[in-house]
Design a protein around this motif. Sequence first.
Motif, PDB file in Angstrom:
ATOM      1  N   THR A   1      -7.429 -39.597 -14.260  1.00 47.15           N
ATOM      2  CA  THR A   1      -8.830 -39.157 -14.442  1.00 47.15           C
ATOM      3  C   THR A   1      -9.534 -39.035 -13.189  1.00 47.15           C
ATOM      4  O   THR A   1     -10.662 -38.604 -13.383  1.00 47.15           O
ATOM      5  CB  THR A   1      -9.522 -39.912 -15.716  1.00 47.15           C
ATOM      6  OG1 THR A   1      -9.453 -41.277 -15.048  1.00 47.15           O
ATOM      7  CG2 THR A   1      -8.535 -39.919 -16.970  1.00 47.15           C
TER       8      THR A   1
ATOM      9  N   ARG B   1     -19.687 -44.562 -14.820  1.00 45.00           N
ATOM     10  CA  ARG B   1     -18.808 -44.076 -15.889  1.00 45.00           C
ATOM     11  C   ARG B   1     -17.240 -44.650 -15.528  1.00 45.00           C
ATOM     12  O   ARG B   1     -16.373 -44.842 -16.374  1.00 45.00           O
ATOM     13  CB  ARG B   1     -18.798 -42.535 -16.225  1.00 45.00           C
ATOM     14  CG  ARG B   1     -18.038 -42.220 -17.412  1.00 45.00           C
ATOM     15  CD  ARG B   1     -18.369 -40.685 -17.753  1.00 45.00           C
ATOM     16  NE  ARG B   1     -18.043 -40.577 -19.268  1.00 45.00           N
ATOM     17  CZ  ARG B   1     -18.457 -39.810 -19.943  1.00 45.00           C
ATOM     18  NH1 ARG B   1     -19.332 -38.748 -19.418  1.00 45.00           N
ATOM     19  NH2 ARG B   1     -18.068 -39.700 -21.137  1.00 45.00           N
TER      20      ARG B   1
ATOM     21  N   SER C   1     -16.896 -48.037 -16.611  1.00 45.44           N
ATOM     22  CA  SER C   1     -16.914 -48.053 -18.246  1.00 45.44           C
ATOM     23  C   SER C   1     -15.796 -48.820 -18.795  1.00 45.44           C
ATOM     24  O   SER C   1     -16.018 -49.796 -19.518  1.00 45.44           O
ATOM     25  CB  SER C   1     -17.714 -47.016 -18.935  1.00 45.44           C
ATOM     26  OG  SER C   1     -16.468 -46.055 -18.775  1.00 45.44           O
TER      27      SER C   1
ATOM     28  N   PRO D   1      -9.867 -42.418 -22.230  1.00 44.93           N
ATOM     29  CA  PRO D   1     -10.220 -41.171 -22.133  1.00 44.93           C
ATOM     30  C   PRO D   1     -11.654 -40.912 -22.369  1.00 44.93           C
ATOM     31  O   PRO D   1     -12.479 -40.098 -21.958  1.00 44.93           O
ATOM     32  CB  PRO D   1      -9.154 -40.383 -22.841  1.00 44.93           C
ATOM     33  CG  PRO D   1      -7.969 -41.412 -22.829  1.00 44.93           C
ATOM     34  CD  PRO D   1      -8.431 -42.900 -22.892  1.00 44.93           C
ATOM     35  N   ARG D   2     -12.130 -41.329 -23.820  1.00 44.01           N
ATOM     36  CA  ARG D   2     -13.311 -41.133 -24.130  1.00 44.01           C
ATOM     37  C   ARG D   2     -14.400 -41.756 -23.252  1.00 44.01           C
ATOM     38  O   ARG D   2     -15.436 -41.192 -23.053  1.00 44.01           O
ATOM     39  CB  ARG D   2     -13.551 -41.799 -25.654  1.00 44.01           C
ATOM     40  CG  ARG D   2     -14.844 -41.484 -26.245  1.00 44.01           C
ATOM     41  CD  ARG D   2     -15.230 -39.869 -26.395  1.00 44.01           C
ATOM     42  NE  ARG D   2     -16.480 -39.898 -27.132  1.00 44.01           N
ATOM     43  CZ  ARG D   2     -16.698 -39.969 -28.425  1.00 44.01           C
ATOM     44  NH1 ARG D   2     -15.550 -39.796 -29.081  1.00 44.01           N
ATOM     45  NH2 ARG D   2     -17.881 -39.655 -28.890  1.00 44.01           N
ATOM     46  N   LEU D   3     -14.224 -42.953 -22.795  1.00 42.43           N
ATOM     47  CA  LEU D   3     -15.168 -43.826 -21.893  1.00 42.43           C
ATOM     48  C   LEU D   3     -15.332 -43.161 -20.609  1.00 42.43           C
ATOM     49  O   LEU D   3     -16.338 -43.090 -19.959  1.00 42.43           O
ATOM     50  CB  LEU D   3     -14.378 -45.239 -21.832  1.00 42.43           C
ATOM     51  CG  LEU D   3     -14.687 -46.067 -23.071  1.00 42.43           C
ATOM     52  CD1 LEU D   3     -13.811 -47.550 -22.701  1.00 42.43           C
ATOM     53  CD2 LEU D   3     -15.951 -46.415 -23.464  1.00 42.43           C
ATOM     54  N   LEU D   4     -14.144 -42.251 -20.149  1.00 39.81           N
ATOM     55  CA  LEU D   4     -14.243 -41.613 -18.925  1.00 39.81           C
ATOM     56  C   LEU D   4     -14.858 -40.396 -18.917  1.00 39.81           C
ATOM     57  O   LEU D   4     -14.757 -39.511 -17.944  1.00 39.81           O
ATOM     58  CB  LEU D   4     -12.693 -41.996 -17.942  1.00 39.81           C
ATOM     59  CG  LEU D   4     -12.533 -43.097 -17.854  1.00 39.81           C
ATOM     60  CD1 LEU D   4     -11.007 -43.402 -17.340  1.00 39.81           C
ATOM     61  CD2 LEU D   4     -13.295 -43.917 -16.631  1.00 39.81           C
ATOM     62  N   GLY D   5     -14.752 -39.711 -20.217  1.00 34.58           N
ATOM     63  CA  GLY D   5     -15.135 -38.533 -20.266  1.00 34.58           C
ATOM     64  C   GLY D   5     -14.149 -37.422 -20.201  1.00 34.58           C
ATOM     65  O   GLY D   5     -14.264 -36.364 -19.679  1.00 34.58           O
ATOM     66  N   ALA D   6     -12.749 -37.751 -20.286  1.00 33.21           N
ATOM     67  CA  ALA D   6     -11.371 -36.915 -20.196  1.00 33.21           C
ATOM     68  C   ALA D   6     -10.979 -36.515 -21.363  1.00 33.21           C
ATOM     69  O   ALA D   6     -11.339 -36.767 -22.523  1.00 33.21           O
ATOM     70  CB  ALA D   6     -10.608 -37.866 -19.255  1.00 33.21           C
ATOM     71  N   ARG D   7     -10.256 -35.521 -21.134  1.00 32.31           N
ATOM     72  CA  ARG D   7      -9.743 -34.850 -22.470  1.00 32.31           C
ATOM     73  C   ARG D   7      -8.443 -35.868 -23.264  1.00 32.31           C
ATOM     74  O   ARG D   7      -7.863 -36.479 -22.169  1.00 32.31           O
ATOM     75  CB  ARG D   7      -8.761 -33.658 -22.254  1.00 32.31           C
ATOM     76  CG  ARG D   7      -9.577 -32.618 -21.739  1.00 32.31           C
ATOM     77  CD  ARG D   7      -8.840 -31.207 -21.296  1.00 32.31           C
ATOM     78  NE  ARG D   7      -9.616 -30.113 -20.803  1.00 32.31           N
ATOM     79  CZ  ARG D   7     -10.156 -29.477 -21.702  1.00 32.31           C
ATOM     80  NH1 ARG D   7      -9.868 -29.473 -23.235  1.00 32.31           N
ATOM     81  NH2 ARG D   7     -11.120 -28.347 -21.277  1.00 32.31           N
ATOM     82  N   TRP D   8      -8.549 -36.020 -24.313  1.00 29.78           N
ATOM     83  CA  TRP D   8      -7.489 -36.992 -25.076  1.00 29.78           C
ATOM     84  C   TRP D   8      -6.092 -36.655 -24.500  1.00 29.78           C
ATOM     85  O   TRP D   8      -5.332 -37.572 -24.462  1.00 29.78           O
ATOM     86  CB  TRP D   8      -7.723 -36.840 -26.628  1.00 29.78           C
ATOM     87  CG  TRP D   8      -9.010 -37.612 -27.117  1.00 29.78           C
ATOM     88  CD1 TRP D   8     -10.043 -37.132 -27.537  1.00 29.78           C
ATOM     89  CD2 TRP D   8      -9.276 -38.835 -27.261  1.00 29.78           C
ATOM     90  NE1 TRP D   8     -11.138 -37.956 -27.839  1.00 29.78           N
ATOM     91  CE2 TRP D   8     -10.363 -39.196 -27.634  1.00 29.78           C
ATOM     92  CE3 TRP D   8      -8.373 -39.987 -26.704  1.00 29.78           C
ATOM     93  CZ2 TRP D   8     -11.099 -40.411 -27.646  1.00 29.78           C
ATOM     94  CZ3 TRP D   8      -9.003 -41.282 -26.883  1.00 29.78           C
ATOM     95  CH2 TRP D   8     -10.154 -41.463 -27.539  1.00 29.78           C
TER      96      TRP D   8
END
Length: 514
Positions: free
Chosen positions: A80, A263, A266, A310-317
Amino acid sequence: MNAALATLPVLVTLVLLALGVRALYAALAALATALTLTATAFPTPLADLGDASQRMLPTVVELAAILFGGILLSELMARTGAQARMGERLGSACSSPGRAVLLVTLGVTPFAESLTGFGIGVIVAIPLLRRLGLPPARAAVAGLLGLVTVPWGSLAPGSLVAAELGDVDFQRLGVDSALLSAPVFLICGAAALTVALGPRRALASAGDLAIAVTALWGTVWAVNAYVGVPPAGVLGGLVTMAALLLVSRLRERNSGGGEPVGRALSPYAFLVAGLLVSRAVLEAAGVDEGWWAVVAGPAGWLPLTALLAPRLLGARWQVLGGAARAAFGRWWQVTLTTAVFLALGTLLTVTGMSREIAEACASLGSSYLFLAPWIGAAGGFLAGSNTGANAMFAAGQAETARALGHSAAHLVAVQNVSAALASGAAAARVALAAQLADNAPGPASVRPRTEAAPADPGAGGTATRRMAETRSATETITGPDADSPADTRWVLRTVLGVHALVFLTAGVIGVLWG
């Protein structure tokens, strides 16, 4: 005769590893040797062996979950771009290569390891060291040498085991372990600098090394003495990071600008918060062992953090699937090797082989005090765990100390510190460090040495210039193959060489102390 036979599994492991045999095969050979001795020279009831296996099972599950969660989180941080952002921010915060290396090895690594234990400090540190410009092998060594607060790893369960089995006061053991850790911090910090940058640049960073060692040791000792044992390593790492960042700002007039990394941090913040909350809940409920303790510890929170990363880093699942497949391919071999070594340590304990070794050494008289660190180191190296090593040898060390009229607390502290340090050189941990270093991306923004650094005096230019200086320093001592895959045997030999110097120093202190 029994003592000589009891040393055979240890000797088999050391000889095979020295000959370049893979860690898994060396561990299996040593386990087979121990099983043969159990059936012949050290007969043990099957019921005792069964009980020991049941007690070991939660630890195996815990280690497996922690290793998978740690590897998966590292893979996700790399995919990520979070590791890249953190590395660049470190570069902008510390334009001095030596200070940046110390920030990771004596700040970030002790903090992460003290909080979670089980080598997680290495999983956090090595990708950062790669982003700072270190070649894979050098990053692996520097990361492993940062495991200096393992006695307080995972908030000090290993030290608690040593205190209980050695029948010494827990806080007294913490203070003595802190006092004995001063040469550990100094030698390992100096060695990490030398490996990373070469002797000349390491010597130029002697002032920063003194600041880092003083901050780490002073905080660890003060917290053990006046607050309590468990949080000492966590607070020591935090204070060391703060001290080095403050020095960087004052000396370089560096505002510490650059891209925000809140982020990117995070997942670690989530992990820290979860561990602290769950630990408080367990203490309030009076639960300190069993499966609930395993789930509420790093074994539960680390995989959960990785799944939510992925959610915490703002990435796609979708990034999770590829990362999980890559992590599993690296995880199973390391986990299997670790489990075999743990089984070996448990077998040595339950059959009495470890006790035979300690009693034979006690017959040496006062010269045993010089050898005590090496006994603890053998346990830490074989078990890959300070807790496992202390379970093997802490009681024997305390009994030997009392028989010799020496302070039991002092000798158990020697056992605690030496076993903790040697666990960082365990074959499985070295293999994990080498794999992390090989897979972690280097500083993509570093330009060739013939190009000038950016003229922009902002954070990006500072980070790139500092990375280029670090790469230049490592190239002078690693040659043209600086970015080749890490040689696991070289990494192991280098780390063990540094540790040997520490154990020699600890042996001298043990003779003079108490």
